[in-house]
Design an enzyme around this catalytic site. Structure first.
Site, PDB file in Angstrom:
ATOM      1  NE  ARG A  17      -2.701  -1.608   3.235  1.00  0.00           N
ATOM      2  CZ  ARG A  17      -3.068  -1.390   4.490  1.00  0.00           C
ATOM      3  NH1 ARG A  17      -3.872  -0.392   4.782  1.00  0.00           N
ATOM      4  NH2 ARG A  17      -2.622  -2.169   5.469  1.00  0.00           N
ATOM      5  NE  ARG A 373      27.558  25.216  -1.600  1.00  0.00           N
ATOM      6  CZ  ARG A 373      28.354  25.247  -2.680  1.00  0.00           C
ATOM      7  NH1 ARG A 373      28.529  26.392  -3.328  1.00  0.00           N
ATOM      8  NH2 ARG A 373      28.952  24.159  -3.088  1.00  0.00           N
ATOM      9  NE  ARG A 480      37.049  51.703 -11.897  1.00  0.00           N
ATOM     10  CZ  ARG A 480      36.783  52.105 -10.659  1.00  0.00           C
ATOM     11  NH1 ARG A 480      36.324  51.233  -9.766  1.00  0.00           N
ATOM     12  NH2 ARG A 480      36.967  53.349 -10.298  1.00  0.00           N
TER      13      ARG A 480
END
Ligand code: UD1
Ligand code: MG
Length: 497
Positions: A17, A373, A480
């Site tokens: 079941r 984590r 940059r």
């Protein structure tokens, strides 16, 4: 009489079941396979030996049980019943393992085909010694309290057949306890074999018995399968005991949950809720403030200090330790982590330390929407804000990464400020590399730190920089394209068709 206890766990049935490929006893309740709860109960009554009778899915069931048992033997934590609330130092000690309790000797007996509960126990008794008491349990009945089993063993007293029974308003399907006029138990009659008068009996056999092994052995040899189901019924030992003049005693309880079996996903879900309610009740009783005990899930072990607040819909998994005054916001999932005193986890935060663990320092603030984590180690007063992911990284006291950032394989010094949108590029496609950010560095927004790289103490990294070389301490480093402006710029216009 203090006889050694040997446990037989019947776990060969199919579980039709459940409508599942997975063997029934491996379905999980409270994060642990059903049979794991039963083995835990066996340990709590200090069983000498446990024999699990397997049949359907035997290789999978045996492998899973063996893995669980060796984990317990190594870590030794699942056996103890730790208080839900402990002072912080004790909680820390528990987190580090604690002494391993004795593990019963485990073995398996295969039952193929499955010819009934009597036949199941027949497969196990050859492995048991005559000087013990056999406690028969089912692998799909997870919530029996060890105290109940201890009480049943006391009723058995090394010499009687003792049955765990209870009254059910609807006893349909269960074996009925038929008593003699004296009140002693005379027989168990299975529902399918019962007369109408017997079916009116509301006292049922729970499926759990304790019996001296030397007597059980003899009775099992005399079972037959002449009954409505053509099975070898374990319950027929009652008749044989009475015939032999052995007293059969019933230990009647009134908590149906303790003997409830799992046959369907519905029943599994019901027992899960009941189990969670029980755990929540224990935490509340110990002083943990759960905003709503009906919206709390613990699938492992949780230890809490004083004055812990847990908001709604939080899930705790594995081993979690919360220090004094820790607050957990709504909708957090926290697994395998230790949070020190006063840490605050804002809503929708996901923490999973897996095997490596996660530690959150005292007074640290994490979330909302943060992800910690394995190997994330946050010092005191660290701030981890929304959409920040930390993996295998150490952040020293007072370091902050407040928005939209990734720190992987990084060593971050005290008071570092890690700007929005910055990431460690820790993976070159083949190997992971470390980023070291020394104390008091400020990393501007949207920087990429290409590991391996070290940012010298007190330095500043201009926003939008891609840092590929070590930066000197105290310096401003910018990597940059230089900004230019073309004066009086004419935008292109649309060409007419
Ligand atoms: C059994 C009892 C019944 C009792 C009920 C309580 C018998 C004959 N009847 O009935 O009196 O009221 O439990 O729940 O014992 N199993 C095997 N091998 C087999 C058959 C069963 O390992 O050949 C295992 C099943 O997987 C299960 C346990 O034994 O874990 C009980 O079997 P189940 O078929 O559920 O017994 P019931 O018919 O419910
Ligand atoms: Mg049956």
């Amino acid at each position: 009489m203090n006889s050694p206890v040997d446990v037989v766990v019947m776990a060969a049935g199919k579980g039709t079941r459940m409508h599942s490929q997975r063997p029934k006893v491996l379905h999980r309740l409270g994060g642990r396979p059903l049979v794991g709860h039963v083995l835990e109960a066996a340990r709590r009554v200090a069983a000498r030996q446990v024999v699990v009778v397997t049949g359907h899915g035997a290789p999978e069931v045996e492998a899973s049980i063996q893995a669980m048992e060796s984990a317990k033997a190594i870590f030794g934590f699942e056996c103890a019943a730790p208080p839900a609330v402990a002072d912080a130092p004790a909680a820390q000690a528990a987190a580090s393992g604690g002494p391993a309790a004795s593990v019963p000797q485990l073995s398996f007996a295969r039952q193929t085909p499955q010819l009934g509960t009597g036949h199941a126990v027949q497969q196990a008794v050859p492995l048991l010694a005559d000087d013990g008491v056999t406690l028969v349990l089912s692998g799909d009945v997870p919530l029996t309290r060890p105290e109940t089993l201890a009480a049943l063993l006391a009723v058995c007293d090394g010499q009687h057949l003792a049955l765990l029974t209870l009254d059910l308003a609807d006893p349909t399907g269960y074996g009925r306890i038929v008593r003699q006029p004296s009140g002693d138990v005379q027989a168990i009659v299975e529902h399918k074999d019962a007369t109408d008068a017997q079916r009116a009996i509301t006292e049922i056999y729970s499926g759990i018995m304790a019996v001296p092994t030397r007597l059980l052995r003899g009775w099992l040899g005399r079972l037959d399968n002449r009954n409505a189901q053509g099975e070898y019924y374990l319950t027929d030992v009652v008749r044989l005991a009475v015939a032999d003049g052995c007293t059969v005693r019933a230990h009647r309880i009134d908590d149906a949950l303790q003997v409830a079996g799992v046959n369907s996903p519905q029943q599994l879900a019901e027992l899960e809720r009941a189990h969670q309610q029980r755990q929540a009740g224990q935490l509340l009783a110990a002083g943990v403030r759960l905003a709503d005990p009906a919206r709390f899930d613990l699938r492992g072990h949780l230890r809490c200090g004083r004055d812990v607040d847990i908001d709604i819909n939080c899930v705790f998994e594995g081993r979690v330790v919360l220090g004094n005054g820790v607050r957990i916001g709504a909708h957090c999932v926290i697994a395998n982590a230790t949070l020190a005193d006063g840490a605050v986890i804002h809503p929708f935060t996901h923490i999973d330390g897996e095997a490596a663990g996660v530690t959150v320092g005292a007074g640290a603030l994490v979330g909302p929407f943060a992800r910690l984590r394995p190997g994330a180690q946050l010092g005191a007063d660290v701030h981890i804000g929304n959409f920040v992911e930390v993996k295998n990284s150490t952040l020293a006291d007072g370091a902050k990464a407040n928005h939209l950032a990734y720190l992987g394989d990084a060593t971050v010094g005290e008071r570092v400020n890690y700007g929005a949108g910055s990431i460690t590029a820790n993976y070159d496609g083949a190997n992971k590399h470390r980023t070291v950010i020394e104390a008091d560095v400020h990393v501007g927004s949207n920087c990429v730190l290409v590991a391996p790289v070290t940012l010298g103490a007190g330095g500043t990294v201009g926003g939008g920089s891609t840092i590929t070389k070590n930066t000197p301490p105290g310096a401003l480093s910018v990597a940059r394209a230089k900004q230019i402006s073309l004066p009086n710029w004419q935008r292109p216009t649309k060409t007419p068709r």
